[in-house]
Design an enzyme around this catalytic site. Structure first.
Site, mmCIF file in Angstrom:
data_model
loop_
_atom_site.group_PDB
_atom_site.id
_atom_site.type_symbol
_atom_site.label_atom_id
_atom_site.label_comp_id
_atom_site.label_asym_id
_atom_site.label_seq_id
_atom_site.Cartn_x
_atom_site.Cartn_y
_atom_site.Cartn_z
ATOM 1 N N ASP A 24 0.810 -1.221 0.000
ATOM 2 C CA ASP A 24 0.000 0.000 0.000
ATOM 3 C C ASP A 24 0.840 1.267 0.000
ATOM 4 O OD1 ASP A 24 -2.742 -0.779 0.189
ATOM 5 O OD2 ASP A 24 -2.331 -1.520 2.204
HETATM 6 C C1 BGC Z 1 -0.531 -0.481 6.315
HETATM 7 C C2 BGC Z 1 -1.751 -0.684 5.541
HETATM 8 C C3 BGC Z 1 -2.559 0.579 5.445
HETATM 9 C C4 BGC Z 1 -1.720 1.748 5.034
HETATM 10 C C5 BGC Z 1 -2.478 3.035 5.231
HETATM 11 C C6 BGC Z 1 0.180 0.654 5.707
HETATM 12 O O1 BGC Z 1 1.336 0.884 6.411
HETATM 13 O O2 BGC Z 1 0.245 -1.632 6.305
HETATM 14 O O3 BGC Z 1 -2.450 -1.658 6.205
HETATM 15 O O4 BGC Z 1 -3.570 0.400 4.510
HETATM 16 O O5 BGC Z 1 -0.580 1.797 5.796
HETATM 17 O O6 BGC Z 1 -1.660 4.140 5.156
HETATM 18 C C1 NOJ Z 2 -1.787 -4.253 5.253
HETATM 19 C C2 NOJ Z 2 -2.908 -4.269 4.290
HETATM 20 O O1 NOJ Z 2 -4.083 -4.715 4.932
HETATM 21 C C3 NOJ Z 2 -2.587 -5.146 3.125
HETATM 22 O O2 NOJ Z 2 -3.618 -5.092 2.193
HETATM 23 C C4 NOJ Z 2 -1.288 -4.704 2.507
HETATM 24 O O3 NOJ Z 2 -0.991 -5.589 1.478
HETATM 25 C C5 NOJ Z 2 -0.165 -4.641 3.514
HETATM 26 N N1 NOJ Z 2 -0.569 -3.850 4.624
HETATM 27 C C6 NOJ Z 2 1.114 -4.072 2.942
HETATM 28 O O4 NOJ Z 2 1.024 -2.720 2.681
#
Ligand code: BGC
Ligand code: NOJ
Length: 810
Positions: free
Chosen positions: A483
Site C-alpha cells: 500500500d
Molecule cells: C498499512 C496498511 C494501510 C496503510 C495506510 C500501511 O502501512 O500496512 O495496512 O492500509 O498503511 O496508510
Molecule cells: C496491510 C494491508 O491490509 C494489506 O492489504 C497490505 O498488502 C499490507 N498492509 C502491505 O502494505
C-alpha cells in the site's frame, strides 16, 4: 516462560501474570456478534460492524493502554478488587487468564474468595454471555457486593467520538428488573437496542456514568463501588452505562454461579414500542431466556467447544515439535477464522472505524479459511466480487454491514482484481463446486448490471492487460500489495492520505509484483476456463501469460534478483542501481513462486539474494537498504523511520512467499527455517522482546534497521495468518488441494523422520502418513491409498464419509 504457557490439551494460552508486555487479547464470536477481550478484561462488543453498530465504548490510545472494558468489581468488607486485576488493580493472591477458542476465562482470588469470569458468544446468538463463579475458599462466611460494569457506545463509533456536544444530550436507557436497556436514538431512526442482564435479581443498579464514578474518580475506584452504595441512577443524556449491584452471601466452601448477558436485539418498525416511550423488550427477553441460568450458559459454552472440535478436525498434524503442532492444529487456524470475521476492522490496533474489509485482504484471508467452512467462504466470495467495477477494477475496501464499496478510499490499487482469481480457484480446488463460476454477480452492487462470477474473473484479467506500461508490464495504479509504494502520488501535503492523495495519470509506473501475480493466478484462470469449456478464454490468456513472462525476464531481472517496479519517470525501483531500496522481497517471492525464468535459474538466484540481503534472525525484511529520507517519487514507503512497517520492516505476510518459493526449488530446510523465525509459538521465549501475543502472528516485526529490531506490532488482523497456513500446510507439509484431488508433496528438512496429517477433503477423511527413511527434503517415491500404490502423488477424491489411509514415502 515469563508471562504464561500453552495448554495444548485444552487449546488455551494460559497467562499467569496480568502485566503482559502489551495487552494479550482474544476474539469472541463466530458469526455476527463480536467482542474483543484482553487478559485484564479490556475490550468492547459490536454487532456485525464495528463502525456502525458499536455496542460498548472503548478508547483507543488511552493512558494507560487498554483502559476500558466490561469489568467486574468485588467489595469484600471494604477491600475492592477485580477478578481480572484491572480495573481495580488491587494485588491479587492468584490470577490466571485462559484464552481459548472463542472464549476467555479469567480467575482472580483475594482473601480466600475466588472469582472466575468466563466470557463467550454462543453460537447463533447476538449476545455475549459472562459466566461468573464465586467460590469461598476461606473458613469465614463472606458477604460481598459484586458490581458489573459496561459503558454504552452510542452506536456509530465515529460519531460517538466526534459529535460530543450532541452526544451529551441523547443518552437514554430503560430498566426492567435485572435488565438494563440502552435505547439511545431508538426514538428516531434506529430499530435496535442493546441490553445488559443479570441472572440474579440485583439489589441495585446504575446507568448514569457520573453517578457511578463520581465526578473525580476513574475506572479503578468508582464512587459507588468504594461506598458500596448503588445510586439506582437513570441516565438522562450524558453518558449511559450499565452496572448491577448483587449482594451475595457465601458460606465457607460454597460456590455460587451467576450469569450476565450483554446483547443486541432488533425490532421491526411496527413493533418498536410496547407503550408510548416504552421499548418492546419481547425479542430481547427471548434471547436472554436462552442463556440466563448457569446450566443453560454451560450448555451453550459446551456447544461452542464442540463446534471448534468439529471444525479443527478438518486439519490436524502429529509432529515431533509441539510448537509446530500448536501453530498448525489450533492457533493458526483460529487466527484465520478471526481474520475472516474481522477483516482489518477491529482489533487492539485497528480502531473499527477506519477500515472495513479490504478487497485483496478478504480474498487472501479466504485462502486460510475455506477448508474450515466452505459454505461461508462461498458467500464471502460472492459478496466481495459484487463490489468489483465493470472495468475489472475494485473498491479497495467495503463495509461488512452494507456490503458496499467504500467511496472514501475508492479503487485503483491495481493488484486488487487478481486476488479474486486466487480465492475462487482455491475455493473450487477445495470443494469441486464449479457452479459458483456460473453465479450471477452484480458489478458495483448494481443489480441491473451483472455478469457470471467467471465474467468477473475475466474482467480481473483484462484489467491487468488493459493497463500495461512502456515495458508491457502492469501499471501499478495507486499501489499494489504494498500500500505504501505510491509511485504515482508525489504527495507534498501532510494533510492528505497517501492512499487517496491526488494521483498522476499513472501511465508509466509499472509493478513487477502484479506481473508475477498475473502469471501465477493467470494460470489458475486458464485451468478454470479450460475445465468449464471456455477454451477461447483460456487460449487468449495463456498467450498473454507467455508475453508477460517474457516481459519480466527482459525488463524485470536485475542480474541477481527480480526488480520491484519502474517509477513514474521510467526509472528502476529495487535495483542495484538504486542507492536505497536495491532489493525487495515481494517480487522475489511471487516471481519465484511463478517460476519465472526457471531455465536461467532466476528463482534460485533470487532466493539466494533474499537469504543474503534480506533475511534476519527475526524474519525477512521488505527491502534493503532502508530509505533514510522521504522520496517524493516513492511515497509512504519512505515516510516511515527505517526498519518499521513498509520501510524495511519484517512484514510477516510475505515471508511465506519466500518459504513457498524455497519449497518449489526443493530447499525444505530453508523454507522451515524461515517459518520458525516468525511463527509466534517459536518466539514465546523472547516475549520480552517480541511483546505481542505468542499465540498469533503480528503484521510486522521491526527490521534490522529499527531501534527495536525483533519487536512485533499489530497482532491478529493480518494476511500473515492465511499465508503462513498455506505455506506450512500446503507447501512444507505439502498437502495441497488440486482440481483432481489432494496432492501430497512435502518439502521438509532432511532430518525429519516423518509426520501424520488428518485432513477432511470434499466430505471424506484422509489419514496421511509421511515417512522419510532416506533423509531427503522432497519428492515422494511411493504413495499408497488404502494399501494400493497410486501413480503420481495426487490422491483422487474418495466417497464422502469414508476414512482413507494414505502412506507416503519420500
Ligand atoms: C498499512 C496498511 C494501510 C496503510 C495506510 C500501511 O502501512 O500496512 O495496512 O492500509 O498503511 O496508510
Ligand atoms: C496491510 C494491508 O491490509 C494489506 O492489504 C497490505 O498488502 C499490507 N498492509 C502491505 O502494505
Amino acid at each position: 516462560m515469563r508471562f504464561g504457557h500453552f495448554d495444548d490439551k485444552n487449546r488455551e494460552y494460559v497467562i499467569t501474570d496480568p502485566r503482559t508486555p502489551l495487552p494479550w487479547i482474544n476474539f469472541l464470536g463466530t458469526q455476527e456478534f463480536f467482542s474483543l477481550i484482553s487478559n485484564t478484561s479490556g475490550g468492547y462488543s459490536f454487532y456485525k460492524d464495528a463502525l456502525y453498530r458499536r455496542i460498548t465504548r472503548y478508547r483507543y490510545n488511552n493512558l494507560p493502554l487498554d483502559s476500558g472494558g466490561k469489568y467486574f468489581y468485588i467489595n469484600d468488607a471494604g477491600t475492592v478488587w477485580s477478578p481480572a486485576w484491572k480495573p481495580a488493580q488491587t494485588e491479587l493472591d492468584a490470577y490466571e487468564c485462559r484464552h481459548g477458542l472463542s472464549y476467555t476465562s479469567i480467575r482472580g482470588e483475594k482473601n480466600g474468595l475466588s472469582c472466575t469470569q468466563r466470557s463467550f458468544v454462543p453460537l447463533d446468538a447476538h449476545c455475549e454471555v459472562q459466566q461468573l463463579t464465586l467460590e469461598n475458599n476461606s473458613d469465614q462466611k463472606k458477604e460481598i457486593s459484586l458490581y458489573s460494569f459496561a459503558e454504552w457506545c452510542l452506536w456509530n463509533a465515529h460519531d460517538d467520538m466526534n459529535n460530543l456536544q450532541r452526544n451529551l444530550s441523547i443518552g437514554e436507557v430503560e430498566i426492567h428488573g435485572g435488565t438494563i436497556y440502552h435505547k439511545t436514538e431508538y426514538r428516531e431512526r434506529r430499530n435496535h437496542i442493546a441490553f445488559y442482564h443479570s441472572s440474579r435479581p440485583p439489589e441495585g443498579y446504575d446507568t448514569d456514568r457520573e453517578s457511578f464514578f463520581g465526578m473525580y474518580n476513574g475506572l479503578a475506584n468508582p464512587q459507588v463501588v468504594m461506598d458500596d452504595t448503588p445510586r439506582n441512577s437513570v441516565a438522562d443524556g450524558w453518558s449511559p452505562v450499565a452496572s448491577h449491584c448483587n449482594r451475595i452471601t457465601i458460606a465457607p466452601g460454597e460456590t455460587k454461579k451467576l450469569v450476565f448477558v450483554l446483547g443486541y436485539a432488533e425490532n421491526p418498525d411496527d413493533e418498536k414500542w410496547s407503550a408510548p416511550g416504552q421499548i418492546n423488550t419481547t425479542r430481547a427477553e427471548e434471547l436472554i431466556a436462552q442463556f440466563s441460568t448457569p446450566e443453560q450458559a454451560e450448555t451453550a459454552w459446551k456447544q461452542l467447544q464442540s463446534y471448534w472440535d468439529e471444525l479443527l478436525a478438518g486439519f490436524q498434524v502429529e509432529h515431533h515439535d509441539d510448537r509446530l503442532e500448536r501453530m498448525v492444529n489450533t492457533w493458526n487456524q483460529y487466527q484465520c477464522m478471526v481474520t475472516y470475521n474481522f477483516g482489518r476492522s477491529a482489533s487492539y490496533y485497528e480502531t473499527g472505524i477506519g477500515r472495513g474489509l479490504g478487497f485483496r485482504d478478504t480474498n487472501q484471508d479466504l485462502l486460510g479459511f475455506l477448508h474450515l467452512i466452505p459454505e461461508r467462504a462461498r458467500q464471502r466470495i460472492l459478496d466481495v466480487a459484487a463490489t468489483q467495477m465493470e472495468d475489472g477494477s475494485c473498491y479497495h475496501q467495503y463495509q461488512p454491514l452494507t456490503k458496499r464499496g467504500n467511496d472514501a478510499i475508492g479503487g485503483d490499487f491495481n493488484d486488487d482484481p487478481i486476488w479474486l482469481i486466487a480465492s475462487v480457484s482455491a475455493y473450487i480446488r477445495e470443494t469441486d463446486d464449479w457452479d459458483i463460476l456460473e453465479e450471477v454477480v452484480p458489478f458495483q452492487n448494481d443489480p441491473d448490471n451483472t455478469g457470471t462470477l467467471f465474467d468477473h474473473l475475466t474482467r480481473s484479467v483484462e484489467h491487468v492487460l488493459n493497463n500495461r506500461g512502456p515495458h508491457g508490464l502492469p501499471l501499478i495504479g495507486r499501489a499494489d500489495w504494498n500500500d505504501c509504494l505510491n509511485l504515482n502520488s508525489f504527495s507534498t501535503n501532510p494533510d492528505e492520505s497517501f492512499q487517496t492523495a491526488d494521483s498522476k495519470e499513472g501511465k508509466t509506473a509499472e509493478s513487477i509484483l502484479i506481473a508475477a501475480l498475473f502469471i501465477y493466478y493467470g494460470r489458475e484462470y486458464v485451468e478454470l476456463a479450460n475445465r468449464s469449456s471456455r477454451e477461447t478464454d483460456a487460449g487468449r490468456v495463456l498467450k498473454a501469460i507467455t508475453e508477460m513472462e517474457k516481459a519480466v525476464e527482459e525488463h524485470g531481472w536485475d542480474g541477481a534478483w527480480y526488480l520491484r517496479a519502474y517509477d513514474d519517470s521510467g526509472n528502476k525501483v529495487g535495483s542495484k542501481e538504486n542507492e536505497e531500496g536495491k532489493i525487495f522481497i515481494e517480487s522475489q517471492g511471487f516471481c519465484s513462486m511463478a517460476n519465472i525464468g526457471a531455465d536461467k535459474e532466476m528463482p534460485r538466484r533470487a532466493l539466494d539474494a533474499v537469504g543474503e540481503h534480506l533475511a534476519t534472525k527475526h524474519g525477512i525484511v521488505l527491502h534493503q537498504p532502508a530509505f533514510t529520507r522521504y522520496y517524493l517519487n516513492l511515497g509512504e514507503i519512505s515516510s516511515y523511520p527505517e526498519g518499521y512497517k513498509e520501510n524495511a520492516g519484517i512484514f510477516c505476510h510475505n515471508n511465506p512467499w519466500i518459504m513457498i518459493g524455497e519449497t518449489l526449488i526443493g530447499r525444505g530446510d530453508k523454507a522451515y527455517d524461515y517459518y520458525q523465525r516468525i511463527a509466534p509459538a517459536f518466539r514465546e521465549e523472547i516475549s520480552d522482546l517480541h511483546r505481542t501475543e505468542p499465540y498469533v502472528y503480528s503484521q510486522m516485526i521491526a527490521g534490522k534497521d529499527a531501534g527495536r529490531h525483533g519487536e512485533a506490532k499489530n497482532s491478529w488482523l493480518t494476511g500473515t495468518a492465511a499465508w503462513n497456513f498455506v505455506a506450512i500446510t500446503q507447501h512444507i507439509l505439502g498437502i495441497r488441494p488440486e482440481f483432481d484431488g489432494l496432492r501430497v508433496d512435502p518439502c521438509i528438512p532432511a532430518d525429519w523422520k516423518g509426520f501424520t496429517i488428518q485432513r477432511r477433503f470434499r466430505g471424506a477423511r484422509y489419514i496421511i502418513t509421511v515417512s522419510n527413511p532416506n533423509g531427503v527434503m522432497k519428492g515422494p517415491s511411493e504413495v499408497r491409498l488404502n494399501g494400493d500404490k497410486i501413480d503420481g502423488n495426487i490422491v483422487p477424491p474418495q466417497p464422502a464419509d469414508t476414512d482413507n489411509n494414505v502412506e507416503v514415502i519420500l
